[in-house]
Design an enzyme around this catalytic site. Structure first.
Site, PDB file in Angstrom:
ATOM      1  N   HIS A 100     -10.082 -41.684  -1.882  1.00  0.00           N
ATOM      2  CA  HIS A 100      -9.379 -42.506  -2.860  1.00  0.00           C
ATOM      3  C   HIS A 100      -8.593 -43.526  -2.043  1.00  0.00           C
ATOM      4  O   HIS A 100      -8.076 -43.202  -0.964  1.00  0.00           O
ATOM      5  CB  HIS A 100      -8.333 -41.728  -3.672  1.00  0.00           C
ATOM      6  CG  HIS A 100      -8.848 -40.605  -4.499  1.00  0.00           C
ATOM      7  ND1 HIS A 100      -9.031 -39.349  -4.002  1.00  0.00           N
ATOM      8  CD2 HIS A 100      -9.159 -40.530  -5.810  1.00  0.00           C
ATOM      9  CE1 HIS A 100      -9.459 -38.550  -4.980  1.00  0.00           C
ATOM     10  NE2 HIS A 100      -9.547 -39.238  -6.083  1.00  0.00           N
ATOM     11  N   ASP A 103      -5.411 -42.160  -0.691  1.00  0.00           N
ATOM     12  CA  ASP A 103      -5.494 -41.130   0.355  1.00  0.00           C
ATOM     13  C   ASP A 103      -5.437 -41.806   1.718  1.00  0.00           C
ATOM     14  O   ASP A 103      -4.942 -41.239   2.686  1.00  0.00           O
ATOM     15  CB  ASP A 103      -6.839 -40.383   0.343  1.00  0.00           C
ATOM     16  CG  ASP A 103      -7.185 -39.775  -0.990  1.00  0.00           C
ATOM     17  OD1 ASP A 103      -6.268 -39.393  -1.712  1.00  0.00           O
ATOM     18  OD2 ASP A 103      -8.395 -39.690  -1.289  1.00  0.00           O
TER      19      ASP A 103
HETATM   20  C1  XLS Z   1     -10.618 -34.054  -9.835  1.00  0.00           C
HETATM   21  C2  XLS Z   1     -11.744 -34.764  -9.289  1.00  0.00           C
HETATM   22  C3  XLS Z   1     -11.418 -35.810  -8.245  1.00  0.00           C
HETATM   23  C4  XLS Z   1     -12.575 -36.735  -8.050  1.00  0.00           C
HETATM   24  C5  XLS Z   1     -12.240 -38.017  -7.373  1.00  0.00           C
HETATM   25  O1  XLS Z   1     -10.742 -33.072 -10.523  1.00  0.00           O
HETATM   26  O2  XLS Z   1     -12.671 -33.848  -8.824  1.00  0.00           O
HETATM   27  O3  XLS Z   1     -11.041 -35.202  -7.059  1.00  0.00           O
HETATM   28  O4  XLS Z   1     -13.615 -36.109  -7.371  1.00  0.00           O
HETATM   29  O5  XLS Z   1     -11.281 -38.731  -8.055  1.00  0.00           O
END
Ligand code: XLS
Ligand code: NI
Ligand code: NI
Length: 440
Positions: A100, A103
């Site tokens: 993200h 991140d």
């Molecule tokens: C949350 C999601 C998230 C996505 C990316 O439950 O899995 O981590 O994979 O935003």
């Protein structure tokens, strides 16, 4: 550049009889399975959020793992995270990462400053990619944690928030393109509702589609040739999330004419939250031509939330890889470990031990799936079960030669047909799978 995991060497494949915890028992990157190496089949990715940022904080307690990477200044920490991530990928022989935007680099005072700082970090990552050959599987934007997204991002009642979302996603797509990512994910964290009493569902869905169209248009205009993905999830953090499951998302994509640019990123734990098997979600995506990528993890069958555990269930991994092989393998997608070590597994070694567990599980799953296909009994059983569609009246139906009138005539002449049915043999097929699994 400092080494973060000094007492961990590059993880080697030692085979099934090894008792060394920090070694692969089944993942042998260069082993050929059905004509491709394990590495080519599995395309493992590190998740930047869990691995580099997730410190075990939960609703009842603070973090247990130190993920500061020795830095208190946010910019220095972002950079240290990059170094540590590349060390982890190198030591685990993981070729890809997923991120993200936040991140990689957090929010600063203004969007302009935030973007500038993100650029610095993505420049640095691009350099490291050049040196190491590591690749970006996909990127995404974290449009769900900041308070401005409390009522949703693309589905916020506020047009200002929609504008902010668009700006953030624009930048995240740019970052993905810069890092050579072949995927861009939409996971609708807060794109849903808490109560219909305050919600204009029609407008919210239209707006979500507007946002996705803008993303496609912009992405293509700056040279993004990969896949956009929607990652279905039924709930959490919202009570109801619009991209509930693959079938729901398909209806949405087709309604809004987005089906050519979007595929699915299927997460195991999200499938189970929607009360589907992981294999079910993959199958729905596959038969509809929208199978894209996978978030590899698993939930706890006794818990109703997204526990994001590292996948260790061989049976699920085998059936997952069976679907992947039947889909012709990954193209732009791969297996992203959207998974975190348990809060009690807090040491640096646990990062490696948990990835090894997940990678070995999928290596075994791949071998079993290939064997299920080579063995041929399951495919043959299915072919036989549907053989009435290859000749006679079945063929005529498929060829459009028989409609209601012809079928009524046929049924009247034929008389009762139940005695021609054969057993579904579920138990026999399940025992075939066991037989294949345990003779691998
Ligand atoms: C949350 C999601 C998230 C996505 C990316 O439950 O899995 O981590 O994979 O935003
Ligand atoms: Ni996910
Ligand atoms: Ni999830």
């Amino acid at each position: 550049m400092s080494e973060y995991f000094k007492n961990i060497n590059k993880i080697k494949f030692e085979g099934r009889n090894s008792t060394e915890p920090l070694a692969f028992k089944y993942y042998d990157p260069d082993q050929l399975i059905g004509g491709k190496t394990m590495k080519e089949h599995l395309k493992f990715a590190l998740s930047w959020w869990h691995t580099m940022g997730g410190d075990g904080t939960d609703m009842f307690g603070v973090g247990t793992a130190d993920k500061t990477w020795g830095e208190s200044d946010p910019a220095a920490r972002s950079k240290a995270k990059v170094d540590a991530a590349f060390e982890i990928m190198d030591k685990l022989s993981i070729d890809y990462f997923c991120f993200h935007d936040r991140d990689l680099s957090p929010e600063y005072g203004s969007l302009a400053e935030t973007n500038e700082k993100l650029d610095e970090i993505t420049d640095y990552i691009a350099e490291k990619q050049n040196e190491t050959g590591k690749k970006c599987l996909w990127g995404t934007a974290k449009c769900f944690d900041h308070p401005r997204y409390m009522h949703g991002a693309g589905t916020s009642p506020s047009a200002d928030v929609f504008a902010f979302t668009a700006a953030q996603i624009k930048k995240a797509i740019e970052a993905t393109v810069k890092l050579g990512g072949n995927g861009y994910v939409f996971w609708g964290g807060r794109e849903g509702y808490e109560t219909l009493l305050n919600t204009d569902m029609g407008l919210e869905l239209d707006n979500m589609a507007r946002l996705m169209h803008m993303a496609v248009e912009y992405g293509r205009s700056i040279g993004f040739k990969g896949d956009f993905y929607i990652e279905p999830k039924p709930k959490e953090p919202t009570k109801h999330q619009y991209d509930f499951d693959t079938a729901t998302v398909l209806g949405f994509l087709r309604k809004y004419g987005l089906e050519k640019d979007f595929k699915m990123n299927i997460e195991a734990n999200h499938a189970t939250l929607a009360q589907h098997a992981f294999q079910h979600e993959l199958r729905v995506a596959r038969v509809n031509g929208v199978f894209g990528s996978i978030d590899a993890n698993q939930g706890d069958p006794l818990l109703g939330w997204d526990t994001d555990q590292f996948p260790t269930n061989i049976y699920d991994a085998a059936l997952c890889m069976y679907e992947v092989l039947k889909a012709g393998g990954f193209t732009n997608g791969g297996l992203n470990f959207d998974a975190k070590a348990r809060r009690g597994s807090f040491t640096p070694e646990d990062i490696f031990l948990s990835y090894i567990a997940g990678m070995d599980t999928f290596a075994l799953g791949l071998r079993i799936a290939q064997k299920m296909i080579d063995d041929g009994r399951i495919d043959q059983f299915i072919a036989d079960r549907y053989s009435s569609w290859t000749t006679g009246i079945g063929r005529d139906i498929i060829d459009g030669k028989a409609g209601f009138a012809e079928l009524e005539k046929y049924a009247l002449a034929k008389g009762e047909v139940s005695s021609s049915l054969s057993s579904g043999r579920q138990e026999m097929l399940e025992s075939y799978v066991n037989n294949i699994m345990f003779s691998i």
